[in-house]
Design an enzyme around this catalytic site. Structure first.
Site, PDB file in Angstrom:
ATOM      1  CD  GLN A  54      11.222  -6.014  -9.300  1.00  0.00           C
ATOM      2  OE1 GLN A  54      10.183  -5.628  -8.778  1.00  0.00           O
ATOM      3  NE2 GLN A  54      12.236  -6.471  -8.572  1.00  0.00           N
ATOM      4  CG  ASP A 109      15.599   0.399  -0.866  1.00  0.00           C
ATOM      5  OD1 ASP A 109      16.052   0.801   0.221  1.00  0.00           O
ATOM      6  OD2 ASP A 109      14.474  -0.123  -0.971  1.00  0.00           O
ATOM      7  CD  GLU A 129      15.480  -7.472  -3.668  1.00  0.00           C
ATOM      8  OE1 GLU A 129      14.827  -7.832  -4.659  1.00  0.00           O
ATOM      9  OE2 GLU A 129      15.025  -6.743  -2.758  1.00  0.00           O
ATOM     10  CG  ASP A 180      11.879  -2.379   2.518  1.00  0.00           C
ATOM     11  OD1 ASP A 180      10.854  -1.809   2.115  1.00  0.00           O
ATOM     12  OD2 ASP A 180      13.017  -1.895   2.397  1.00  0.00           O
TER      13      ASP A 180
END
Length: 318
Positions: A54, A109, A129, A180
């Protein structure tokens, strides 16, 4: 001549020069639809790069402060990220009696991890992640927000795809699994490419296999756009969760940087009274009085579905 702006970070040029003087030479364009966009002046770009997964952008704006955007969609803004992260973490952690283990899917994050570190009784906090570049950039540029959570010894950070991680650890069980992840759909009603498989009945059943008996699955379930063709996707996600879990309740709260009424849904096979839960006694018992948004009043208000959203669910199936 019309002004042409692309979504995301962009040089700003107006043929008259008047708007450029007011706004500056760099802006972040948040596009809700072909008919509506929000222009934010950017003071400083800290990172702008494309990972294998991304586009990642971290920048400062006068209005929102530090901002993390993925694929030109705001994920975290300093001005109000706590509203989202406190609702993602604290209702479940306070409702579960003596939580010991938490898994965060995504959360690169570090802000969900920051909230979890408020619970010294947690024996295991794992954050999985997919995008290493997000982790590296947020360690470097978002410490002001995540308080160094991604480097804290109390959190095990794993760079891997979340579902694959759970497949590799079939016997692991968690009191809380918090998803998340990037948005389940955008304002055109399209599912996010990196996370669309997460919002499915097979994945929910897979999650249940990794929850303890009274465990809770907390997942962000998108925003309310007031566009029926888009909001039907929120309805579909909630219906999918209801088909998989015995207890499902959704919190609705406004996030200014998202410019939407946002939602986080709690799901469990334990018989929790989520809307009726009063977190205040546990908040004081655990010394969490420094929370900025979440308390008993916010909980009671958020877990009451607004009328126009009830009307979405009362409509004929879409």
């Amino acid at each position: 001549m019309p002004v042409t702006l692309k979504r995301g970070l962009s040089p700003f040029r107006d043929i008259t020069g008047s708007l450029e003087k007011q706004i500056g030479d760099t802006v972040f364009v948040d596009t809700e639809s072909a008919n509506r966009m929000v222009i934010n002046r950017v003071d400083r770009i800290l990172a702008s790069t494309r990972s294998p997964f991304q586009q990642i952008e971290i920048f400062r704006t006068p209005h929102f402060g530090l901002v993390l955007a993925l694929d030109s969609i705001v994920q975290v803004a300093q001005s109000d990220e706590y509203t989202y992260h406190e609702f993602l973490i604290h209702p479940a952690c306070l409702m579960i009696e003596n939580p010991r283990s938490v898994l965060v899917l995504g959360g690169g994050d570090g802000c969900a991890g920051r909230e979890l570190l408020r619970y010294p009784e947690l024996e295991t906090i794992e954050l999985v992640e997919l995008d290493r570049a997000v982790l590296d950039l947020c360690r470097k540029h978002l410490k002001e927000l995540n308080k160094g959570a991604l480097e804290d010894s109390g959190i095990t950070v794993v760079n891997e795809e979340g579902e694959h991680y759970l497949v590799e650890h079939p016997h692991k069980r968690y009191d809380l699994i918090a998803a998340d992840l990037t948005e389940p759909y955008d304002t055109a009603g399209n599912a996010g490419e990196l996370s669309k498989h997460i919002f499915s009945r097979p994945f929910y059943e897979f999650i249940k296999e990794h929850l303890t008996e009274k465990g809770i699955f907390a997942i962000q379930t998108g925003g309310i756009t007031y566009i029926p063709s888009v909001d039907r996707h929120h309805k579909s996600i909630i219906q999918g969760l209801r088909s998989a879990f015995a207890t499902v309740a959704t919190a609705y709260f406004y996030v200014h940087s998202f410019d939407q009424l946002w939602t986080i849904t709690l799901a469990s096979d334990h018989d929790y009274d989520i809307p009726g839960f009063d977190p205040e006694p546990v908040i004081y018992e655990k010394g969490l009085t420094s929370l900025r948004y979440y308390d008993g009043i916010s909980h009671a208000a958020a877990f009451q579905m607004p009328r126009h959203i009830r009307d979405i669910f009362d409509d004929a199936p879409t």
